[in-house]
Design an enzyme around this catalytic site. Sequence first.
Site, PDB file in Angstrom:
ATOM      1  N   GLY A   1       0.838  -1.205   0.000  1.00 48.88           N
ATOM      2  CA  GLY A   1       0.000   0.000   0.000  1.00 48.88           C
ATOM      3  C   GLY A   1       0.856   1.232   0.000  1.00 48.88           C
TER       4      GLY A   1
ATOM      5  N   CYS B   1       5.229  -6.284   1.587  1.00 49.55           N
ATOM      6  CA  CYS B   1       5.593  -4.868   1.654  1.00 49.55           C
ATOM      7  C   CYS B   1       4.880  -4.177   2.819  1.00 49.55           C
ATOM      8  CB  CYS B   1       5.299  -4.221   0.299  1.00 49.55           C
ATOM      9  SG  CYS B   1       6.194  -2.706   0.088  1.00 49.55           S
ATOM     10  N   TYR B   2       3.865  -3.339   2.557  1.00 52.15           N
ATOM     11  CA  TYR B   2       3.154  -2.685   3.658  1.00 52.15           C
ATOM     12  C   TYR B   2       2.624  -3.730   4.635  1.00 52.15           C
ATOM     13  CZ  TYR B   2      -0.145   0.329   6.131  1.00 52.15           C
ATOM     14  OH  TYR B   2      -0.821   1.019   7.106  1.00 52.15           O
TER      15      TYR B   2
ATOM     16  N   HIS C   1       7.780  -7.679  -4.024  1.00 51.95           N
ATOM     17  CA  HIS C   1       6.463  -8.001  -4.607  1.00 51.95           C
ATOM     18  C   HIS C   1       6.542  -9.284  -5.442  1.00 51.95           C
ATOM     19  CE1 HIS C   1       4.256  -4.366  -3.504  1.00 51.95           C
ATOM     20  NE2 HIS C   1       5.458  -3.802  -3.517  1.00 51.95           N
TER      21      HIS C   1
ATOM     22  N   GLU D   1       4.169 -10.775  -6.872  1.00 49.06           N
ATOM     23  CA  GLU D   1       3.119 -10.824  -7.895  1.00 49.06           C
ATOM     24  C   GLU D   1       3.537 -10.187  -9.218  1.00 49.06           C
ATOM     25  OE1 GLU D   1       3.199  -9.093  -5.138  1.00 49.06           O
ATOM     26  OE2 GLU D   1       2.356  -7.090  -5.356  1.00 49.06           O
TER      27      GLU D   1
ATOM     28  N   ASP E   1     -18.981 -11.158 -21.403  1.00 53.36           N
ATOM     29  CA  ASP E   1     -19.312 -11.369 -19.994  1.00 53.36           C
ATOM     30  C   ASP E   1     -20.795 -11.623 -19.798  1.00 53.36           C
ATOM     31  OD1 ASP E   1     -16.691 -10.492 -19.879  1.00 53.36           O
ATOM     32  OD2 ASP E   1     -17.356  -8.416 -19.679  1.00 53.36           O
TER      33      ASP E   1
ATOM     34  N   LYS F   1     -11.371 -10.738 -17.182  1.00 52.22           N
ATOM     35  CA  LYS F   1     -12.011 -11.173 -18.422  1.00 52.22           C
ATOM     36  C   LYS F   1     -11.571 -12.572 -18.887  1.00 52.22           C
ATOM     37  CE  LYS F   1     -14.011  -8.968 -22.231  1.00 52.22           C
ATOM     38  NZ  LYS F   1     -15.003  -8.231 -21.465  1.00 52.22           N
TER      39      LYS F   1
END
Length: 513
Positions: A56, A83-84, A170, A172, A228, A369
């Site tokens: 964050g 992290c945060y 991170h 990710e 969708d 998606k």
Amino acid sequence: MNKIDKVWIIDFGSQYTQLIARRIRELSVYSEIVLPDITAKEIKQKSVSALVLSGGPASVIENKAPDIDKNILDLDIPILGICYGLQLIARHFDGKIHSGKKREYGKSKLQFNKNHKLFTGVKSGTQVWMSHGDHIDQLPKGFEIISESENRAPAALVNDDKKIYGIQFHPEVEHTIDGMTILDNFLTIIAGLSKNWTPQHFIDNKISEIRKAVGDKKVLMALSGGVDSSVMAVLLDRALGKNCTAVFINNGLLRLNEDDKVVKQLQDKLNIPVEMHDYSVRFLRALEGVTDPEEKRKIIGNVFIEVFEKITERHQDFDFLAQGTLYPDVIESRSVKGKSEVIKSHHNVGGLPERMKLKLIEPFNSLFKDEVRAIGRELGINQFILGRHPFPGPGLGVRIPGEITQEKLDLLKKADNIFIKELRKSGEYDRVWQAFVVLIPVKTVGVMGDQRTYENVVALRAVNSSDGMTADWSKLPAELLARVSNRIVNEIQGINRVVYDITSKPPGTIEWE
Ligand code: XMP
């Protein structure tokens, strides 16, 4: 059915939070994002199997830094702070943190102090991505450092007894080369979760969830005809059958013959009866004389609501409204509510007035998606329907800068149809994320035969992207562009120039308005 393990990601506002959710699902573990005000009680009630505390922008030292219910740290479920999230864990366990003058930002290399299961299969020296300003001076109680960054700052802290882990980098993002392995280690080796989140599980789960929520009440489905809403229609049809009615509003801002195609596709190919309401004249009238992009979007959104209200009056016996909202739309609408700057007001999320008293069903509001496409494939929907490009709620209304007129719409529809058909013929359609034409309200001089022409310009736009959040312009073959340009100028009277948009996002956006 096996129990599906669920990971909750507590979001402290990192730009990467959605990416964490997606990566975890890519590892076949179900994950959802929740806000920091979530309580330990809720986590227990919902049988959450593991938690991730996201990064964050705040500093944990700030007075108003977002925090968590501290009982969460005593729940005895595995927790990974990123992290945060790590700083927050450190603070809760009496670690000392200071705000560094120098941010540790960008690539770094991990050095391991000891072997640990979190880093199974990862070699010391692996590249990771850092982005933080706070540093841990004094270790939190019960934790040890198992890895450091190149600058010898703590990069991973663990407390195996409490099953609480924190990493400063991170995992990710793509720049962290072994990020997926590290996440996988947390999920499977440490938390012992089953990799059982498959599209079929999602479908079974959603169907029973929807049946439970709806009972024998009736549901109205708002269809746009896009990927969708088509997938949603099939899912709801399976869940509720006749108690679900599909409604499609033609706003006149669709691609060439798309109104008929949508109805045909749903009725003939997917076997879902559709109620079509043609309000194209009303939309166009409301847009008369309007040139401001945001105003156009708002008008289209408002007329949509008015019309929809009218339709629901005729369906007094309906209690629920189903929409094919996706996770990125939810993010957009969150920022509309005031956190970050509004770039464009996407109008397809939760915009219905409360007086309508319809309860919302949004089966895909935690998905991206491509995940919806995977579910569609599992439901047996064909690739032609699933592979279609995204199309914005306000449709061609945001592809005609300046005033929208029927004449301009007709020109744009023809040009767009040529571009899309040629893309399909060349095989490029499936290689780009989205492609369309924009009618530029500018006339330029041309020559045709011996005649001077003074007509409109169109821009072709094709982009590559994974989620529409960032995008690069597609490097389409020159011969294809030449063929499209030739056909547009020769076949459509009123357009004498074609240009190709080579702007990436950022700094551009995908749509022009
Ligand atoms: P931008 O132009 O913001 O577009 O870069 C990102 C993606 O979102 C689509 N888009 C919309 N989709 N309602 C939608 O459902 C909207 O109001 C809307 N505006 C943009 C756009 O087509 C692209 O895929």
